[in-house]
Design an enzyme around this catalytic site. Structure first.
Site, mmCIF file in Angstrom:
data_model
loop_
_atom_site.group_PDB
_atom_site.id
_atom_site.type_symbol
_atom_site.label_atom_id
_atom_site.label_comp_id
_atom_site.label_asym_id
_atom_site.label_seq_id
_atom_site.Cartn_x
_atom_site.Cartn_y
_atom_site.Cartn_z
ATOM 1 N N GLY A 11 1.694 0.882 1.474
ATOM 2 C CA GLY A 11 0.415 0.783 1.950
ATOM 3 C C GLY A 11 -0.498 0.589 0.714
ATOM 4 N N ASP A 54 2.450 -15.736 8.795
ATOM 5 C CA ASP A 54 1.685 -14.661 8.956
ATOM 6 C C ASP A 54 0.491 -14.574 7.913
ATOM 7 O OD1 ASP A 54 4.080 -14.084 7.332
ATOM 8 O OD2 ASP A 54 2.941 -12.553 6.515
HETATM 9 P P1 AMP Z 1 1.949 -10.412 2.392
HETATM 10 O O1 AMP Z 1 3.210 -10.987 1.495
HETATM 11 O O2 AMP Z 1 0.924 -9.690 1.622
HETATM 12 O O3 AMP Z 1 1.494 -11.408 3.303
HETATM 13 O O4 AMP Z 1 2.593 -9.119 3.501
HETATM 14 C C1 AMP Z 1 3.734 -9.457 4.245
HETATM 15 C C2 AMP Z 1 3.771 -8.104 4.960
HETATM 16 O O5 AMP Z 1 4.278 -7.259 4.205
HETATM 17 C C3 AMP Z 1 2.831 -7.869 5.824
HETATM 18 O O6 AMP Z 1 3.135 -6.981 7.100
HETATM 19 C C4 AMP Z 1 1.985 -6.824 5.058
HETATM 20 O O7 AMP Z 1 1.339 -5.836 5.531
HETATM 21 C C5 AMP Z 1 3.318 -6.110 4.270
HETATM 22 N N1 AMP Z 1 3.006 -5.447 2.885
HETATM 23 C C6 AMP Z 1 2.760 -6.096 1.913
HETATM 24 N N2 AMP Z 1 2.776 -5.373 0.871
HETATM 25 C C7 AMP Z 1 2.816 -4.030 1.383
HETATM 26 C C8 AMP Z 1 2.709 -2.621 0.742
HETATM 27 N N3 AMP Z 1 2.408 -2.399 -0.443
HETATM 28 N N4 AMP Z 1 2.955 -1.683 1.626
HETATM 29 C C9 AMP Z 1 3.145 -2.167 3.078
HETATM 30 N N5 AMP Z 1 3.047 -3.127 3.584
HETATM 31 C C10 AMP Z 1 2.907 -4.218 2.867
HETATM 32 MG MG MG Z 2 0.050 -11.757 4.697
#
Ligand code: AMP
Ligand code: MG
Length: 513
Positions: free
Chosen positions: A142, A268
């Site tokens: 998170g 996303d």
């Molecule tokens: P992203 O790669 O940033 O687009 O994230 C893809 C998914 O992974 C989304 O659902 C984010 O909320 C989740 N996510 C990315 N980094 C974290 C993290 N450190 N903790 C929890 N969820 C994460």
């Molecule tokens: Mg994202």
């Protein structure tokens, strides 16, 4: 999400502090059915410290930057205190990641705090990124590391200054805590501002669940917020879909014209509003190389520079699939609904090509349009690729050449074989001779579209290294200042205009999540 059994954390309100109204929050998203989100407050951090409040953006949003920089303001930006009027929540969404559908992603490390009205009359989301685990976190912590927070701050603000629709950075704080990534890294939280955080993946989430009512609620919400004219069209959902397609086609054209590589164009990370969102392993082209990939996780080159238009079309096809049930109802039959979706998707190429061609002409200093203009531009690009010419500088220096042949040297020396530029310039000058504009005016116009300063990858890396290794934020402030005026030549900005020396080159970028 509460209906799915997700826990609802208590809000952490510091009763002892005076309640300053930092934001005049509305919470329209929080009024949607509870399946759209999980209500929860950010998780407090140990020792928040302010890195920066974006005073210019605060003004645009009618916010008091000085108040946000007080201890109570910093507590809000760190998630240690829930601002008055905020109804914090994590949004639900799905997504196709590198082509594979994941039915449940959602905000795993962000909290939407609420919405504010900007001075432009538009509604803006205020979101904390890196604000603690949520029911959507899966195995993630998170949190966000300082490096990626600074990268997103700098690159999103640079994109805004370049005139590209994008999420913005209102503030960044360090948390006084560490996050575990490839090692122990300092943690940070970004305050992100967006027209909204609705994504193609939000539509996929509800389409997959097959709940027509939720899908319609989402589409109506998105339409009211971002495409109000579509609601009055004869076929509102078709008009909505075409609206998203048009904005995204124009957005990707802008990326291409600036040499921007998003790096992780999953659905996303594709916004419904048409803003650039989620600055992970993003980077700018240096030497022009159409198939360039920087992201360490993009092994197949799916999101390579030149693949971005196709990747966006693929993502918009996922959006069209998701809203298909609404198109079917609107058209009265499966066949007509499908035809409507295909017809909407066919508009992507038209919008993209028109925006790209118009942009290329302006990059070359052409204000009128002639057959052969695009071939002339493509010829230059090919010569740049063959001669390792820096993408940004070549176009910037073309303005010097447009002002007069004495300016040619500035452009030609960027080519490993400068005569490759010279032979192209002969054809270009023949074409320029048919333009009504004067050379000086033409050069000035070109300097309004061909930036001198982009957040070059090695400068971004320098900022991150200084902050992470030495807690030195001066390079961050310097790069932020320089990239705020991308179209101006200034002597002090010189170090930000030159390409990386070989030993400074950034070869790969990382998500850092
Ligand atoms: P992203 O790669 O940033 O687009 O994230 C893809 C998914 O992974 C989304 O659902 C984010 O909320 C989740 N996510 C990315 N980094 C974290 C993290 N450190 N903790 C929890 N969820 C994460
Ligand atoms: Mg994202």
């Amino acid at each position: 999400m509460s209906s799915d059994g997700a826990s609802i954390a208590p809000l952490s309100v510091d009763e002892s502090a005076t309640a300053l109204p930092f934001f005049a929050f509305a919470n329209t998203y929080a009024r949607l059915p509870d399946r759209f989100f999980a209500r929860l407050a950010p998780t407090p951090v140990a020792a928040p410290k302010l890195i920066q409040v974006n005073a210019a953006l605060a003004r645009e949003l009618g916010l008091d930057a000085d108040a946000l920089a007080t201890p109570q303001g910093i507590a809000v930006l760190a998630g240690n205190r829930v601002a008055e009027g905020s109804e914090p929540l994590a949004q639900a969404y799905a997504g196709s990641q590198f082509g594979y559908f994941v039915p449940l992603l959602g905000d795993g490390r962000t909290n939407l705090l609420g919405e504010v009205l900007g001075r432009d009359g538009r509604r803006y989301d205020i979101q904390l990124k890196g604000s603690g685990p949520t029911p959507f976190s899966r195995r993630g912590d998170g949190r966000a590391a300082l490096g990626p927070v600074l990268r997103e701050y700098i690159v999103s603000e640079a994109m805004a200054a370049l005139g590209v629709p994008t999420t913005r950075a209102l503030a960044a704080v360090t948390t006084g805590e560490h996050v575990v990534r490839e090692g122990m890294l300092p943690g940070a939280i970004l305050t992100r501002v967006a027209w909204s955080h609705l994504r193609v993946g939000t539509f996929q989430y509800f389409a997959k669940r097959g709940n027509m009512e939720d899908l319609r609620t989402l589409a109506d919400f998105a339409m009211a917020r971002h495409y109000p004219d579509a609601a009055h069209a004869a076929k509102p959902y078709r008009a909505f879909l075409e609206g998203v397609i048009e904005r995204q086609a124009k957005l990707v054209a802008q990326w291409m014209l600036l040499g921007f590589i998003h790096g992780v164009m999953n659905t996303d990370n594709t916004s419904i509003s048409g803003e650039t969102i989620d600055y992970g392993p993003c980077a700018f082209l240096e030497a022009y190389q159409p198939n360039k990939v920087f992201s360490s996780i993009d092994q197949q080159g799916r999101y390579a520079y030149s693949n971005q238009p196709d990747a966006m079309h693929w993502n918009l096809t996922r959006l069209a699939e998701s809203v298909l049930p609404l198109l079917v109802i609107e058209e009265g039959s499966d066949e007509a609904g499908l035809a409507s979706a295909y017809a909407a998707l066919a508009t992507f190429a038209t919008h993209f090509e028109a925006a790209r061609e118009e942009g290329l002409r302006r990059k070359l200093g052409l204000l009128t349009s002639q057959e052969g203009d695009i071939a002339l531009a493509e010829d230059l690009l090919q010569r740049m690729a063959a001669n390792h010419a820096d993408f940004t500088l070549t176009f910037r220096k073309l303005a010097d050449a447009a002002a007069g042949v004495t300016g040619d040297e500035n452009a030609r020396r960027l080519f490993s074989d400068p005569t490759a530029f010279d032979t192209w310039a002969v054809a270009w000058r023949t074409r320029l001779a048919q333009e009504p504009s004067e050379p000086a005016e033409r050069a000035a116009q070109m300097r309004h579209v061909n930036p001198a300063i982009i957040p070059r990858n090695h400068r971004v890396q320098e900022v991150i290294d200084a902050a992470v290794l030495r807690r030195d934020f001066q390079p961050f402030h310097d790069l932020l200042t320089a990239t705020a005026a991308p179209y101006e030549d200034s002597a002090t900005a010189d170090r930000f205009t030159v390409p990386a020396r070989p030993e400074e080159c950034v070869l790969q970028t990382f998500c850092g999540t």
